[in-house]
Design an enzyme around this catalytic site. Sequence first.
Site, mmCIF file in Angstrom:
data_model
loop_
_atom_site.group_PDB
_atom_site.id
_atom_site.type_symbol
_atom_site.label_atom_id
_atom_site.label_comp_id
_atom_site.label_asym_id
_atom_site.label_seq_id
_atom_site.Cartn_x
_atom_site.Cartn_y
_atom_site.Cartn_z
ATOM 1 N N GLU A 11 126.892 95.768 124.656
ATOM 2 C CA GLU A 11 128.345 95.667 124.823
ATOM 3 C C GLU A 11 128.930 96.970 125.358
ATOM 4 O O GLU A 11 129.866 96.949 126.166
ATOM 5 C CB GLU A 11 128.998 95.284 123.504
ATOM 6 C CG GLU A 11 128.699 93.864 123.037
ATOM 7 C CD GLU A 11 127.296 93.702 122.476
ATOM 8 O OE1 GLU A 11 126.805 92.558 122.413
ATOM 9 O OE2 GLU A 11 126.676 94.731 122.103
ATOM 10 N N ASN A 35 121.700 90.668 129.703
ATOM 11 C CA ASN A 35 122.526 90.711 130.903
ATOM 12 C C ASN A 35 121.709 90.569 132.190
ATOM 13 O O ASN A 35 121.083 91.522 132.658
ATOM 14 C CB ASN A 35 123.333 92.011 130.933
ATOM 15 C CG ASN A 35 124.448 91.967 131.947
ATOM 16 O OD1 ASN A 35 124.528 91.061 132.763
ATOM 17 N ND2 ASN A 35 125.332 92.945 131.901
ATOM 18 N N GLU A 45 122.601 92.998 135.480
ATOM 19 C CA GLU A 45 122.251 94.409 135.690
ATOM 20 C C GLU A 45 121.265 94.567 136.848
ATOM 21 O O GLU A 45 121.552 95.323 137.793
ATOM 22 C CB GLU A 45 121.715 94.998 134.388
ATOM 23 C CG GLU A 45 122.784 95.173 133.337
ATOM 24 C CD GLU A 45 122.256 95.659 132.001
ATOM 25 O OE1 GLU A 45 123.050 96.180 131.215
ATOM 26 O OE2 GLU A 45 121.043 95.505 131.751
#
Length: 437
Positions: free
Chosen positions: A67, A349, A352
């Site tokens: 996060e 994620n 990225e």
Amino acid sequence: MGWARGLYSAALHLLSPLIWRRVRHEHALTDSRGGAGESPRTLRLGRIPETPPGERMLWLHCASVGEVLAARPLIEALLARYPAHRLTLTTMTATGAERARALAAARDDARLISRFIPLDFPAAAARFVSRLRPELALLFETELWPNLMAACRRRGVPVAVVNGRLSPRAFRGYRRLRPLMREALACVDWLAAKSSADAERFEWLGMARERTAVVGSLKFDIATDDTVIGVSQRLRTRLGERPVWVAGSTHEGEETRLLAAHARLRESYSKPCPEALLVLVPRHPQRFDAVAALCARAGMRVARRSRGEWPTGECAVYLGDTMGDLLALYGAADLAFVGGSLVPIGGHNLLEPAALGVPVLTGPELANFAEVAETLLAADALVEVADEAALAAALAELLGDPAERHRLGEAGRAVVAANRGALERTLEGLARLLPPK
């Protein structure tokens, strides 16, 4: 205090021995103290220095490492748009605190402060908010802490949930706590949801529709600065022509499968070039030693980044056992596998490596990134595999096809570019909650 929050607070106090045991254990594992001479108990009870009178403060809370990384564009934008304010960045985990402190150190800016969020006991929450005195509280994604939110409401601090998301799994859990969530969400002045599905889940729990907006995912506004790109280029140059793939943010039970896929790849890879190298980056630093031992048991020679070791030609695995280097390692690779997806974690994620133009592979467990995965798949910019055998086959095929790797990488980069804009929409919404600059 409503009855639901009263029961919640009583349960926290009853469970406090277990909570404190876990807090002490985490601090011991990571050796993350958060301040000279400060004990975990001091750090987690909101005993922070008071914000001086006249100083203007913003507060952003992120759960952990992922996060903090996702929030970096928002952090940079807030500091740029509100130069008269300082920004306190809080995290729940010790690893998140390490990443937050590293970000503050990299900026060399006293306006960015890293702290632990207090445990959500009523007194600790009230103490923290009264001492911090923020003009705005920002909660990232699903960080809904009822007593902290209530403390903000009592002191007149506007609360916003940014990059708001509720995965189906999280929603099922929160549904059982709907009265508590309704009371907590009544303290939220504005919620910036990632998607319409997330917005609907929040609204079902009690969030007012008129205070909710769908702005998209901040993860698409990922920052890829020149420093990261420079490190990637130097790594790639030093690695030479050998095929390199990265497995990032991996979890327990997943590394075994990845090493099995790597063994298959090395056996089947027949082109006249050096043997394939796996850059393995576990999600949690407390597991670095265990993963190094796992590589050794699999019969693979490993070089550890934390020790300054370099993966020579006979090395099969380069262990990325340092914090904050994952983006640079992704950028040095021919292919990137994003972990948490071969085990029931929900993925991490995917954007990225995509933002760096590196082809992305993933397993099937993608509950936490379903919308992102669907967007990438629709653009034919993501390769999804069912298991380690399929992963090995996909790796071998792609490493032997430079044109397809280039197409995948450019498709992923284009998806990221096309979906940027959530940051600007979020800042526009927050401007309505902040006093004048």
